[in-house]
Design a protein around this motif. Structure first.
Motif, PDB file in Angstrom:
ATOM      1  N   UNK A   1       0.839  -1.182   0.000  1.00 34.97           N
ATOM      2  CA  UNK A   1       0.000   0.000   0.000  1.00 34.97           C
ATOM      3  C   UNK A   1       0.887   1.249   0.000  1.00 34.97           C
ATOM      4  N   UNK A   2       0.334   2.284  -0.546  1.00 37.42           N
ATOM      5  CA  UNK A   2       1.053   3.547  -0.609  1.00 37.42           C
ATOM      6  C   UNK A   2       0.110   4.680  -0.229  1.00 37.42           C
ATOM      7  N   UNK A   3       0.697   5.826   0.024  1.00 36.23           N
ATOM      8  CA  UNK A   3      -0.063   7.040   0.288  1.00 36.23           C
ATOM      9  C   UNK A   3       0.018   7.873  -0.979  1.00 36.23           C
ATOM     10  N   UNK A   4      -1.103   8.027  -1.670  1.00 39.37           N
ATOM     11  CA  UNK A   4      -1.119   8.613  -2.997  1.00 39.37           C
ATOM     12  C   UNK A   4      -1.662  10.037  -3.001  1.00 39.37           C
ATOM     13  N   UNK A   5      -0.941  10.899  -3.704  1.00 38.76           N
ATOM     14  CA  UNK A   5      -1.331  12.290  -3.890  1.00 38.76           C
ATOM     15  C   UNK A   5      -1.168  12.637  -5.363  1.00 38.76           C
ATOM     16  N   UNK A   6      -1.914  13.624  -5.808  1.00 39.50           N
ATOM     17  CA  UNK A   6      -1.801  14.049  -7.196  1.00 39.50           C
ATOM     18  C   UNK A   6      -1.840  15.567  -7.269  1.00 39.50           C
ATOM     19  N   UNK A  59      12.513   9.994  -7.548  1.00 36.30           N
ATOM     20  CA  UNK A  59      11.737   9.079  -8.379  1.00 36.30           C
ATOM     21  C   UNK A  59      12.415   7.715  -8.394  1.00 36.30           C
ATOM     22  N   UNK A  60      11.728   6.712  -7.912  1.00 36.66           N
ATOM     23  CA  UNK A  60      12.297   5.368  -7.824  1.00 36.66           C
ATOM     24  C   UNK A  60      12.439   4.691  -9.188  1.00 36.66           C
ATOM     25  N   UNK A  61      11.830   5.254 -10.214  1.00 39.34           N
ATOM     26  CA  UNK A  61      11.824   4.630 -11.540  1.00 39.34           C
ATOM     27  C   UNK A  61      12.851   5.199 -12.505  1.00 39.34           C
ATOM     28  N   UNK A  77      12.798   4.877   2.185  1.00 40.23           N
ATOM     29  CA  UNK A  77      11.369   5.152   2.322  1.00 40.23           C
ATOM     30  C   UNK A  77      10.966   6.458   1.639  1.00 40.23           C
ATOM     31  N   UNK A  78      11.922   7.266   1.246  1.00 42.36           N
ATOM     32  CA  UNK A  78      11.638   8.529   0.552  1.00 42.36           C
ATOM     33  C   UNK A  78      11.487   8.330  -0.957  1.00 42.36           C
ATOM     34  N   UNK A  79      11.908   7.184  -1.452  1.00 43.35           N
ATOM     35  CA  UNK A  79      11.750   6.913  -2.878  1.00 43.35           C
ATOM     36  C   UNK A  79      10.257   6.878  -3.213  1.00 43.35           C
ATOM     37  N   UNK A  80       9.908   7.495  -4.319  1.00 43.73           N
ATOM     38  CA  UNK A  80       8.501   7.668  -4.667  1.00 43.73           C
ATOM     39  C   UNK A  80       8.256   7.171  -6.079  1.00 43.73           C
ATOM     40  N   UNK A  81       7.096   6.553  -6.252  1.00 43.47           N
ATOM     41  CA  UNK A  81       6.679   6.043  -7.553  1.00 43.47           C
ATOM     42  C   UNK A  81       5.819   7.115  -8.219  1.00 43.47           C
ATOM     43  N   UNK A  82       6.351   7.739  -9.255  1.00 36.72           N
ATOM     44  CA  UNK A  82       5.656   8.812  -9.967  1.00 36.72           C
ATOM     45  C   UNK A  82       5.102   8.318 -11.292  1.00 36.72           C
ATOM     46  N   UNK A  88      -1.130  15.872 -15.189  1.00 36.91           N
ATOM     47  CA  UNK A  88      -1.111  15.368 -13.814  1.00 36.91           C
ATOM     48  C   UNK A  88       0.262  14.805 -13.439  1.00 36.91           C
ATOM     49  N   UNK A  89       0.537  14.873 -12.159  1.00 37.13           N
ATOM     50  CA  UNK A  89       1.633  14.115 -11.557  1.00 37.13           C
ATOM     51  C   UNK A  89       1.002  13.326 -10.423  1.00 37.13           C
ATOM     52  N   UNK A  90       1.057  12.026 -10.550  1.00 39.19           N
ATOM     53  CA  UNK A  90       0.522  11.119  -9.535  1.00 39.19           C
ATOM     54  C   UNK A  90       1.717  10.559  -8.785  1.00 39.19           C
ATOM     55  N   UNK A  91       1.700  10.672  -7.466  1.00 42.16           N
ATOM     56  CA  UNK A  91       2.839  10.242  -6.661  1.00 42.16           C
ATOM     57  C   UNK A  91       2.379   9.265  -5.584  1.00 42.16           C
TER      58      UNK A  91
END
Length: 130
Positions: A1-6, A59-61, A77-82, A88-91
């Motif tokens: 699970x992740x915490x998602x913001x856009x 950005x982890x990708x 834990x700071x790496x983020x999946x964008x 839009x930017x979905x994070x």
């Protein structure tokens, strides 16, 4: 699970809640004809926001070496999946950084005059710039 913001380009999104949710649902089908890891596809204001945001939450990708370096430092834990679209930017953040991610991206959205959507919140806060 992740915490998602856009964050989103306000000129491209409807302001009425249900229409916004429908628009959001279309955006996250990821049907644009490009890869979703390239910030150059984003509007200028989203590009500026992403540049600042990815300094705090890389950005982890993009770069495999960054994961190893952050793992060694204990900050993976700071790496983020964008997912980066034209409007839009979905994070997707780790839950362990949810509060900081919320504050950081909300403040950057205000500064760069883009919209903000709390995807993971039950209320689904939607904020347009003034």
């Amino acid at each position: 699970m992740s915490y998602d913001l856009m964050v989103f380009e306000p000129s491209r999104a409807p302001r009425e809640r249900q229409k916004f949710i429908d628009w959001f649902d279309e955006q996250v089908k990821w049907l644009e004809d490009h890869e979703y890891n390239d910030p150059s596809v984003c509007s200028e204001s989203l590009q500026r926001l992403y540049s600042k945001l990815s300094e705090h939450f890389p950005n982890m990708n993009v770069d495999d070496d960054i994961f190893e370096a952050m793992e060694e430092a204990g900050t993976e834990n700071r790496l983020t999946d964008y997912s980066l679209g034209s409007a839009v930017i979905y994070a997707a953040f780790a839950y362990s950084v949810a509060k900081e991610a919320y504050t950081t991206i909300r403040n950057l959205a205000k500064k760069h005059k883009v919209g903000f959507f709390d995807v993971s919140s039950v209320e689904g806060e939607i904020v347009f710039p003034d």
